[in-house]
Scaffold this motif. Structure first.
Motif, PDB file in Angstrom:
ATOM      1  N   LYS A  80       9.150 -48.721   4.910  1.00 19.36           N
ATOM      2  CA  LYS A  80       8.608 -47.367   5.046  1.00 19.36           C
ATOM      3  C   LYS A  80       9.724 -46.390   5.420  1.00 19.36           C
ATOM      4  O   LYS A  80       9.824 -45.304   4.852  1.00 19.36           O
ATOM      5  N   ALA A  81      10.571 -46.786   6.362  1.00 17.46           N
ATOM      6  CA  ALA A  81      11.688 -45.918   6.761  1.00 17.46           C
ATOM      7  C   ALA A  81      12.606 -45.656   5.569  1.00 17.46           C
ATOM      8  O   ALA A  81      13.013 -44.513   5.327  1.00 17.46           O
ATOM      9  N   PHE A  82      12.936 -46.708   4.806  1.00 18.40           N
ATOM     10  CA  PHE A  82      13.815 -46.536   3.649  1.00 18.40           C
ATOM     11  C   PHE A  82      13.173 -45.627   2.601  1.00 18.40           C
ATOM     12  O   PHE A  82      13.837 -44.740   2.066  1.00 18.40           O
ATOM     13  N   SER A  83      11.894 -45.839   2.318  1.00 17.10           N
ATOM     14  CA  SER A  83      11.215 -45.026   1.293  1.00 17.10           C
ATOM     15  C   SER A  83      11.263 -43.539   1.634  1.00 17.10           C
ATOM     16  O   SER A  83      11.544 -42.702   0.774  1.00 17.10           O
ATOM     17  N   HIS A  84      10.992 -43.214   2.879  1.00 17.49           N
ATOM     18  CA  HIS A  84      11.023 -41.804   3.295  1.00 17.49           C
ATOM     19  C   HIS A  84      12.452 -41.254   3.295  1.00 17.49           C
ATOM     20  O   HIS A  84      12.679 -40.107   2.903  1.00 17.49           O
ATOM     21  N   LEU A  85      13.404 -42.058   3.711  1.00 17.50           N
ATOM     22  CA  LEU A  85      14.801 -41.610   3.717  1.00 17.50           C
ATOM     23  C   LEU A  85      15.311 -41.409   2.299  1.00 17.50           C
ATOM     24  O   LEU A  85      15.999 -40.429   2.005  1.00 17.50           O
ATOM     25  N   TRP A  86      14.970 -42.318   1.380  1.00 13.51           N
ATOM     26  CA  TRP A  86      15.390 -42.202  -0.023  1.00 13.51           C
ATOM     27  C   TRP A  86      14.809 -40.929  -0.631  1.00 13.51           C
ATOM     28  O   TRP A  86      15.497 -40.202  -1.347  1.00 13.51           O
ATOM     29  N   LYS A  87      13.542 -40.642  -0.314  1.00 10.83           N
ATOM     30  CA  LYS A  87      12.907 -39.419  -0.809  1.00 10.83           C
ATOM     31  C   LYS A  87      13.622 -38.189  -0.249  1.00 10.83           C
ATOM     32  O   LYS A  87      13.863 -37.222  -0.974  1.00 10.83           O
TER      33      LYS A  87
END
Length: 183
Positions: free
Chosen positions: A149-156
């Motif tokens: 979840k952290a990676f997905s939001h950071l990538w976005k």
């Protein structure tokens, strides 16, 4: 002498929490490994997870800018009763080369947060990412051990970093002008 922990075993320890079962952590790890935006998952230290990304491309006004590949350092360290958390970035490709009509290097477009300073636990220059939208979700996900979840939001956030706030559009990112010699 104990055998070294595998990356998965380290990941289970890194993400551990009373509300996060080992089976769930293993499933999330496998999902992280399958993410097409991730090339590498490993550990810098037991409390620092490194995630290597694929090439980040931002399209602005019909032009695609190859921003680079990143290593994201997710820091999650238990200090007493609280979690000390952070994330830092480094752009491992560092730049985008821009050539003039004679195929001579003119400039390099740098991501605004490609290199900043050394973190006390990371020996290479890294940088934070100043974001307002989504920052809380990234930190809360990291605190709880939900790295996907952290990676997905950071990538976005990295993909939409060209919206003009709080910094500049991608076309206005710092240009490092190169001397063009006639040699």
């Amino acid at each position: 002498m104990p055998a070294e922990l595998t990356v998965l075993e380290q990941y289970i320890e890194f993400c551990g929490s009373p509300l996060h079962s080992t089976d769930d952590i293993v499933a999330e790890y496998n999902e992280l490994q399958r993410n097409p935006n991730i090339q590498y998952v490993g550990f810098h230290k037991p409390h620092i997870l490194m995630v290597g990304t694929s090439e980040l491309v931002i399209t602005w006004d019909g032009i695609s800018y190859e921003i680079g590949e990143f290593v994201i350092f997710f820091i999650r360290k238990r200090v007493g009763r609280i979690w000390e958390i952070d994330f830092r970035l480094i752009n491992v490709t560092n730049s985008i080369d821009v050539y003039d009509e004679h195929s001579k290097l003119r400039s390099i477009i740098m991501h605004p947060h490609a290199i900043d300073k050394k973190h006390e636990d990371i020996q290479v220059p890294t940088a934070p990412l100043c974001i307002s939208s989504g920052q809380f979700v990234i930190y809360q996900s990291l605190r709880k051990g939900y790295i996907n979840k952290a990676f997905s939001h950071l990538w976005k956030a990295l993909q939409t970093y060209d919206t003009g706030t709080p910094y500049h559009d991608v076309e206005d990112w710092p240009l490092l002008l190169k001397e063009i010699s006639d040699d």
